[in-house]
Design a protein around this motif. Sequence first.
Motif, PDB file in Angstrom:
ATOM      1  N   THR A  16       0.837  -1.197   0.000  1.00 32.57           N
ATOM      2  CA  THR A  16       0.000   0.000   0.000  1.00 32.57           C
ATOM      3  C   THR A  16       0.871   1.245   0.000  1.00 32.57           C
ATOM      4  OG1 THR A  16      -0.056   0.022   2.402  1.00 32.57           O
ATOM      5  CG2 THR A  16      -1.885  -1.087   1.296  1.00 32.57           C
ATOM      6  N   THR A  17       0.239   2.348  -0.343  1.00 31.10           N
ATOM      7  CA  THR A  17       0.903   3.635  -0.204  1.00 31.10           C
ATOM      8  C   THR A  17       0.622   4.165   1.197  1.00 31.10           C
ATOM      9  OG1 THR A  17      -1.023   4.885  -0.963  1.00 31.10           O
ATOM     10  CG2 THR A  17       0.534   4.120  -2.667  1.00 31.10           C
ATOM     11  N   ARG A  19      -0.810   6.884   1.889  1.00 19.32           N
ATOM     12  CA  ARG A  19      -2.187   7.407   1.859  1.00 19.32           C
ATOM     13  C   ARG A  19      -3.197   6.272   2.038  1.00 19.32           C
ATOM     14  NH1 ARG A  19      -5.300  10.107  -3.224  1.00 19.32           N
ATOM     15  NH2 ARG A  19      -7.130  10.745  -2.071  1.00 19.32           N
ATOM     16  N   GLU A  20      -2.989   5.151   1.356  1.00 19.25           N
ATOM     17  CA  GLU A  20      -3.910   4.027   1.477  1.00 19.25           C
ATOM     18  C   GLU A  20      -3.925   3.478   2.898  1.00 19.25           C
ATOM     19  OE1 GLU A  20      -3.754   2.184  -3.058  1.00 19.25           O
ATOM     20  OE2 GLU A  20      -2.152   1.693  -1.623  1.00 19.25           O
ATOM     21  N   GLN A  23      -5.979   5.814   5.064  1.00 22.78           N
ATOM     22  CA  GLN A  23      -7.415   5.763   4.758  1.00 22.78           C
ATOM     23  C   GLN A  23      -8.067   4.442   5.145  1.00 22.78           C
ATOM     24  OE1 GLN A  23      -7.546   6.660   0.574  1.00 22.78           O
ATOM     25  NE2 GLN A  23      -7.693   8.864   0.942  1.00 22.78           N
ATOM     26  N   ALA A  24      -7.281   3.430   5.419  1.00 30.46           N
ATOM     27  CA  ALA A  24      -7.849   2.118   5.749  1.00 30.46           C
ATOM     28  C   ALA A  24      -8.690   2.201   7.019  1.00 30.46           C
ATOM     29  CB  ALA A  24      -6.733   1.099   5.934  1.00 30.46           C
ATOM     30  N   ASP A  44     -13.273  -3.220   4.109  1.00 30.10           N
ATOM     31  CA  ASP A  44     -13.274  -1.788   4.369  1.00 30.10           C
ATOM     32  C   ASP A  44     -14.724  -1.317   4.441  1.00 30.10           C
ATOM     33  OD1 ASP A  44     -13.202   1.151   3.876  1.00 30.10           O
ATOM     34  OD2 ASP A  44     -11.059   0.777   3.606  1.00 30.10           O
ATOM     35  N   LEU A  50     -12.568  -3.115  -1.303  1.00 28.10           N
ATOM     36  CA  LEU A  50     -11.291  -3.233  -0.609  1.00 28.10           C
ATOM     37  C   LEU A  50     -11.436  -4.075   0.647  1.00 28.10           C
ATOM     38  CD1 LEU A  50      -9.638   0.308  -0.684  1.00 28.10           C
ATOM     39  CD2 LEU A  50      -9.106  -1.685  -2.072  1.00 28.10           C
ATOM     40  N   TYR A  52      -8.728  -6.240   3.706  1.00 29.78           N
ATOM     41  CA  TYR A  52      -7.381  -6.268   4.258  1.00 29.78           C
ATOM     42  C   TYR A  52      -7.168  -7.572   5.008  1.00 29.78           C
ATOM     43  CZ  TYR A  52      -8.118  -1.304   3.486  1.00 29.78           C
ATOM     44  OH  TYR A  52      -8.420  -0.091   2.918  1.00 29.78           O
ATOM     45  N   MET A  65      -3.399  -5.284   1.345  1.00 25.70           N
ATOM     46  CA  MET A  65      -4.656  -4.736   0.861  1.00 25.70           C
ATOM     47  C   MET A  65      -5.085  -5.598  -0.319  1.00 25.70           C
ATOM     48  SD  MET A  65      -5.658  -0.903  -0.437  1.00 25.70           S
ATOM     49  CE  MET A  65      -4.721  -0.973  -1.951  1.00 25.70           C
ATOM     50  N   ARG A  67      -8.198  -6.538  -3.298  1.00 23.56           N
ATOM     51  CA  ARG A  67      -9.331  -6.020  -4.062  1.00 23.56           C
ATOM     52  C   ARG A  67     -10.163  -7.197  -4.558  1.00 23.56           C
ATOM     53  NH1 ARG A  67      -8.778  -0.693  -5.031  1.00 23.56           N
ATOM     54  NH2 ARG A  67      -6.691   0.169  -4.859  1.00 23.56           N
TER      55      ARG A  67
END
Length: 167
Positions: A16-17, A19-20, A23-24, A44, A50, A52, A65, A67
């Motif tokens: 993940t980044t 930012r990701e 936001q999780a 999520d 999303l 995890y 993460m 998808r």
Amino acid sequence: MQVLTEGQIRDAFVNTTVREVRQAVLPDLEAVAWDGIEYLGWHDAKRDQLSYVVAEVDGRPVGMMLRTQPPSPQRRKMMCAWCQDVTISDPAVLYVARRGGAAGRKGDTIGTAVCADFRCSRNVRRPPSITEVSGADEAEKQFWVDRQIEELRERVAAFAGEVARTV
């Protein structure tokens, strides 16, 4: 599985980044029965596609993460690659994870079929059916359950290791 804090979980993500990770939306960690799971998996709450998973690999947490696509009426039934439980009525779904590091930034992914609600830990703890351990005594049945738990740990750790692998 070892008890993890929010900070440990956020630090564990390998694909993940920043930012990701920020936001999780994490689950209620106080409600998690840590001694009854081999990995922590959740969806999520804000973003439907999303999910995890945090698993232990070589004694340390590795977060991923994942998808998925919304279920379609034409969805084929699949067996969960992690718990491999053949008795569940709900089919597994395909989860795809971006690989960690440069490979993930290039767009490389890896996927696997997993129980839609991440109930693998419950599945491997169920008493074996008569076809799985015919005529077994309680010690043999417990051995079977213990083996299922260990195999689940190994399969989840192998997948997490592949996601984290950067070469």
